[in-house]
Design a protein around this motif. Sequence first.
Motif, PDB file in Angstrom:
ATOM      1  N   SER A   1     -16.168   2.044   9.891  1.00 21.15           N
ATOM      2  CA  SER A   1     -14.723   1.883  10.023  1.00 21.15           C
ATOM      3  C   SER A   1     -14.200   3.072  10.814  1.00 21.15           C
TER       4      SER A   1
ATOM      5  N   SER B   1      -7.914  -0.752  10.928  1.00 23.47           N
ATOM      6  CA  SER B   1      -9.160  -0.091  11.306  1.00 23.47           C
ATOM      7  C   SER B   1      -9.940  -0.899  12.330  1.00 23.47           C
TER       8      SER B   1
ATOM      9  N   LEU C   1      -9.077   7.282  -0.285  1.00 28.20           N
ATOM     10  CA  LEU C   1      -9.111   5.840  -0.058  1.00 28.20           C
ATOM     11  C   LEU C   1      -8.842   5.539   1.414  1.00 28.20           C
ATOM     12  N   TYR C   2      -7.924   6.316   1.988  1.00 25.15           N
ATOM     13  CA  TYR C   2      -7.569   6.047   3.371  1.00 25.15           C
ATOM     14  C   TYR C   2      -8.628   6.583   4.325  1.00 25.15           C
TER      15      TYR C   2
ATOM     16  N   VAL D   1     -11.304  -2.739   1.931  1.00 20.73           N
ATOM     17  CA  VAL D   1     -10.428  -1.600   1.650  1.00 20.73           C
ATOM     18  C   VAL D   1      -9.922  -1.003   2.959  1.00 20.73           C
ATOM     19  N   ALA D   2     -10.838  -0.847   3.925  1.00 19.78           N
ATOM     20  CA  ALA D   2     -10.447  -0.271   5.205  1.00 19.78           C
ATOM     21  C   ALA D   2      -9.389  -1.133   5.885  1.00 19.78           C
TER      22      ALA D   2
ATOM     23  N   GLN E   1       0.822  -1.218   0.000  1.00 20.55           N
ATOM     24  CA  GLN E   1       0.000   0.000   0.000  1.00 20.55           C
ATOM     25  C   GLN E   1       0.850   1.260   0.000  1.00 20.55           C
TER      26      GLN E   1
ATOM     27  N   PRO F   1     -12.739   4.792   3.293  1.00 21.51           N
ATOM     28  CA  PRO F   1     -12.833   3.460   2.682  1.00 21.51           C
ATOM     29  C   PRO F   1     -14.299   3.068   2.574  1.00 21.51           C
ATOM     30  N   ARG F   2     -14.679   2.512   1.443  1.00 23.53           N
ATOM     31  CA  ARG F   2     -16.092   2.189   1.276  1.00 23.53           C
ATOM     32  C   ARG F   2     -16.421   0.772   1.697  1.00 23.53           C
TER      33      ARG F   2
ATOM     34  N   GLN G   1     -12.765  -0.457  -4.775  1.00 25.03           N
ATOM     35  CA  GLN G   1     -12.867   0.993  -4.695  1.00 25.03           C
ATOM     36  C   GLN G   1     -11.741   1.618  -5.508  1.00 25.03           C
TER      37      GLN G   1
END
Lengths: 575, 366
Positions: free
Chosen positions: B278, B241, B225-226, B234-235, B198, B229-230, B218
């Motif tokens: 998150s 998280s 993005l950070y 991703v989170a 990442q 996060p959707r 995503q």
Amino acid sequence: MSDQTLSFAGARASGMLRRLDPSMALWIVMIALLIFLVASPTVRLVVASFQEPETGRLTLANYHTAYVNWRHLAALGNSLELGVGVAILAGLFGVPIAWAISRTDMPLKGFVRVMVLGAFITPPYLGAIGWILLAGPNSGWLNRLWVAATGEAHGVFNVYSMPGLILVVAVTSFPYIFVFTNSALDLVSSEMEDAAQVLGAGKLRTAFRITLPMVFPAILGGLIISFLEAISLFGAPALIALPARFNVVATQLWQFFEYPVQVEVAAAYAIPLLVITVLMFWLQRRILGRKGYAAVTGKGGERRMIALGGWRWVMLGYALFVCALSVLLPLSVLLQAAFAKAWGRGFSLDNLTLGNFHYLLFEQTQAQSTIINTFVYAGATAFLAIALSLAIAYVVSRQLVPWSNVLAFLCVAPFVIPGIVLAIGFYAAYAPPPLALYGTGTILVLAFTTRFLPIAYTSSAASMRSINPEMEEAVRILGGGRLLAIRRVLAPLLKKSLAGAWILVFIPAARELSSAIFLVGPNSRVISVMLFDLSEEGNFEVLAALGTILLVVTLIIAAIGFRIIGRDFMLRRSV
Amino acid sequence: MTKLVLRGVERRFGSTLAVAGLDLDIRPGEFVSLLGPSGCGKTTTLRMIAGFIDPTAGTIEMDGKVLSSPAGSLPPERRDMSMIFQSYAIWPNMTVEQNVAFGLELRRISADEVRRRVREMLEVVHMGHLAGRYPAELSGGQQQRVALARAIVIKPSVLLLDEPLSNLDANLREEMRFEIKRLHDEFRITTVYVTHDQAEAMVTSDRIAVMNQGRIEQVDDPHTLYTRPRTRFVAGFIGRSNFIDGTCNGAEIAFDAFAVARAAIVDGAALAGKVTFSVRPQSMRLARTPGPPAGNRPQVEVRIVERAYLGEFWDYVVVPAAGRTRLRVTTPPLEVYQKGETAWLQLDPEQMTPITDGATVTTPPG
């Protein structure tokens, strides 16, 4: 940047279908050639065995002629006896030497290795001729020594016998067992042996209880190869069994080719050889593929040599004894004969001559063309086998066609077809019109190519695997096609290992007799066949000189192989 | 500059679906990373863009022209792209100079021009003094620079990179990240970069497409993005998280032991029923005493359950005094709490992001 980008993309953007890769034609030709070389003769062999010669109708008559005859059955029995005998004796020769070289501090290891390589390179029929000079009844060197030493009227050694034949074949085929055992032992870590010794086992007990059982599958694999080599051999049995008035399968097959030629009966008679070979290879794969012998498959840990103490001289004595039987004795009497006016007059200065070589190289015109044929055919075979196997290895590794694994299988399939059987298949497939290749150099080169294709393919596929496909993809993404990638990147990177593969094919092709004897014609004779003819005439001096020429050329090529790929290149297990 | 569009791109290998209906628009000159764990289909996607693999469904278009479709594809050599491989694939039989010149020679450019451009390019990647060397005589980082030079010198319409830094050691990797970024800033080539790291993606990319199990979860710029996060994946994949469940209840969203005003949460009005959020460990703060009430920021009394000192920060696991949810919180090195101590946890609703998928991915171990 965009102006140049656009012109480039525009110039190249026409034509969409990847299926129309320009290199595709080449692959199709190569695949067709592979089928022509491997599949067609094998199929023809089996089909011919069920056919009536004239009408081509299906029949079992060939099998009747081939097997309802006790002499033919006896030959089958003799072949099995020969195979088992050779495997056992070769095991007794090969395993201790492999152990001594891999695991102990025996002195003169380098010399012994060279001798084993020598035995590997010596064609079995030359070894047989050496042994005829050594142990022929009465006139053989060993018999004359015996008579001189004991004062008895007759010698005790007779090479013209089943034990004689077993010995002669075993001394040339023990390197197979050596190679298998040695490579397995090289993977056994000393810690395995240390573990046994910590628990109180002595050196000998450790060797027999721990080390040998661990490499047993490999030894068994080597024994099977020796067995198969022995039952499919033609030269040595023809030189020894025929005068001794017994037949083996190979010599019996040859007799079917005497006038009137009975190809269909020969085909039927060859089937057991094919079946046994296929079965044994299957068995060998099973044994070698067995799990639980982690030491054989894994990487060796730390390895130390076992100190044998005084026993190392005993071990060396045994190794030298085997070297003497396999290389030193037969080759020295062969060399003596090559440079002698009459070999029976022994090692004296007035018996020395270069006349035999002069005769072969300058007087006898047929010999010249025979020598040239041999090396031209062997060279052509090596080129063809490597070009074909490389192309197929490429197609397989890149999966360019569906079922590419079938192609890989076809490339290694000749491995399980004995030379004589293959020759009969070639005869059945390509001797009759329309090709009518019988007696031409072409059919020899094609048959040799098929016979040694597995060697070429294992080398090619291995070197292909050693090259990251990204090397080639990097060419393509920058705008080069497949053929350019092969020419500019793959070929240069493979150069060295391909040179090695070329030599690995050239050497056996130069000395090949089993398949040649069935396919040669008057204008396509090769050294091995001429040697065989000379032995029938009993002209051992000229024969020995011709054998020497073959050996010297082979040695030179092998020495080049040493330089290119390293000392052990022929003694490595590749299958 | 080139625009690259992936529409419904799918790739099956036998019965396994490696890439499942991918849609992605890459703008001219943009640097987009495909980020995801191994086996998520990112390399397969890249190789489809390159033309080494055909899609089994969908199309790949460059500037409106179809490059790949199940019916047929333009072979890699006609795409005017270039690629940097995981193994670098520097040809060991050619010198540095010959490697870099190769692509130009294929474009029928005069020898003088080729030499000039190669020289220029090698200077750009600081390899001018090693032009005559063979690859075997170069270090890993130098080989990497040759690979960059070779790929960029032809000024491709699209540059593809397949985990180019994964074979380098940590320091060099950091250096090369910025090198790649610098080269992109200089040449503005439309770039697709595949990585599982990442940090690499965040340093280099304009946008990152996070991939999981053959799908894009995503696509956003690194900051969004950070912070937004959707999905759970991703989170969890980008940073660490906490995932906490809340229930929408009138103007509030109720959590275990505390509640947050719906209005305080970004787009909170649209939420309904049970929602997972998150919450980044560094978006919360610990304090010994409750602070003055600050707008919509809830404060919860918690107990310290576990702690670990990581040098750059403290890592605490806390549980609300009146609840059971375990939360991970980080604090600066000087804010020290003992295990078993009670403290006050302050949350920032603006940094609480609702997760829109039900994927069951657990909080990654800290």
